[in-house]
Design an enzyme around this catalytic site. Structure first.
Site, mmCIF file in Angstrom:
data_model
loop_
_atom_site.group_PDB
_atom_site.id
_atom_site.type_symbol
_atom_site.label_atom_id
_atom_site.label_comp_id
_atom_site.label_asym_id
_atom_site.label_seq_id
_atom_site.Cartn_x
_atom_site.Cartn_y
_atom_site.Cartn_z
ATOM 1 N N SER A 1 0.213 -2.292 -0.365
ATOM 2 C CA SER A 1 0.497 -2.217 1.063
ATOM 3 C C SER A 1 0.051 -3.512 1.714
ATOM 4 O O SER A 1 -0.907 -4.141 1.266
ATOM 5 C CB SER A 1 -0.276 -1.063 1.681
ATOM 6 O OG SER A 1 -0.414 -1.260 3.074
ATOM 7 N N TYR B 1 -8.476 2.556 2.211
ATOM 8 C CA TYR B 1 -7.143 2.485 1.603
ATOM 9 C C TYR B 1 -6.723 1.019 1.429
ATOM 10 O O TYR B 1 -6.262 0.607 0.365
ATOM 11 C CB TYR B 1 -6.151 3.223 2.509
ATOM 12 C CG TYR B 1 -4.715 3.194 2.050
ATOM 13 C CD1 TYR B 1 -4.268 4.060 1.054
ATOM 14 C CD2 TYR B 1 -3.785 2.328 2.636
ATOM 15 C CE1 TYR B 1 -2.931 4.048 0.639
ATOM 16 C CE2 TYR B 1 -2.456 2.305 2.232
ATOM 17 C CZ TYR B 1 -2.032 3.180 1.237
ATOM 18 O OH TYR B 1 -0.718 3.168 0.825
#
Length: 317
Positions: free
Chosen positions: A170, A196
């Site tokens: 990401s 994350y």
């Protein structure tokens, strides 16, 4: 030029995909991959399912690795029906459970071949939760699970021509510098989004390290942009609510994963790169102090290997 890459965050939305795709060569993904075997984790929804479906359309044998049996069966049914490809196999494995991954990998190695591994499963838990093994849930799924599944299947990939490993990361990782001092996020206030992003930085490091040591496998890591997936809806509801009209479709988010998995063009590029919209892009923003010393990157690999071996020995019982 990194500045060209970072046209602000807007490039990550649907409009960014639409402008990038004007330069795509459609022939890159118009390939017949029958006879090749693909394993996709987190394949029952979102980018994983969209990728699996496109590979199935092109004749590939697809192994769907999912955690939830009911949802996985629905996804498998949908893929078979829409593509007419019956070489779709289901494996129920929880990627946050290292012992389960080892058991799965040992069995899989005896029964199947593998050309392409797609590490797509991920989780973003907003509160600090521990798995039954006492591992922080995000780390267990995104980093350790990806590490164990990949390393366990490397011997199988080594046997095949044009073997590839693709990991779905990401752009959030751009704000994080590798931090190996607190892999389980036990110190300070827990921020799920940052944890994350840290895991996604770790995946970039893993990819770069693997590319150095396994020369006959092509490794890549990619950013799908912001897509309208169940994961985004559940873990970032506020963001989704505000942005839903500008998000990419699941198929647009999956486009670069598919390209990395099937296109003959990919292996002309070096192994270990980070991609967005079929282009290699920098893994650090201009002027950001997110570079880490090589010894930190080596240390990450050592720590993950220790975890991995510990769970391997307990899984073989």
């Amino acid at each position: 030029n990194p500045c060209v890459f970072f046209k602000g965050v807007s490039g990550l939305f649907r409009s960014g995909y639409e402008s990038a795709s004007k330069h795509f060569n459609p022939a890159d993904v118009e390939v017949d991959v029958s006879g090749r075997s693909f394993l996709v984790t987190g394949a029952n929804s979102g980018i994983g399912k969209a990728t699996a479906k496109e590979i199935a359309r092109r004749g590939g044998t697809v192994h769907l690795l999912c955690r939830n049996k009911e949802r996985a069966e629905v996804a498998k049914e949908e893929i078979v029906t829409e593509t007419g490809n019956h070489n779709i196999f289901l494996h129920i494995v929880d990627i946050s459970n290292p012992k389960e991954i080892w058991k799965f990998a040992e069995k899989f190695k005896n029964e199947h071949k593998l050309n392409v591994l797609i590490n797509n499963a991920g989780c973003m838990v907003n509160n600090r939760e521990l798995t039954e093994d006492g591992l922080e849930k995000n780390f267990a799924t995104n980093t350790l699970g990806t590490y164990i599944l990949t390393t366990a299947l490397l011997p199988l990939l080594e046997k095949e021509a044009d073997a590839r490993v693709i990991t779905v990361s990401s752009g959030g990782m751009l704000v994080q510098k590798l931090n190996i001092s607190d892999l389980q996020s036990g110190n300070g206030t827990f921020d799920g989004t940052m944890v994350y992003a840290q895991n996604k930085r770790q995946q970039v490091v893993l990819t770069e390290q693997w590319a150095k040591t396994h020369r006959n496998i092509h490794f890549s890591v990619m950013h799908p942009g912001w897509a309208d997936t169940p994961a985004v809806r559940s873990s970032m509801p506020g963001f989704h609510q505000k942005m839903k009209d500008t998000l990419r479709t699941e198929a647009q988010g999956a486009d670069t994963v598919l390209w990395l998995a099937v296109s003959p063009e990919v292996t002309k590029l070096p192994s270990g790169l980070f991609f967005q919209d079929r282009q290699p892009v920098p893994t650090h923003l201009p002027l950001a102090s997110t570079h880490s010393p090589p010894e930190d990157e080596e240390k990450l690999m050592e720590v993950l290997e220790e975890f991995s071996q510990k769970f391997k020995s307990t899984s073989s019982g």
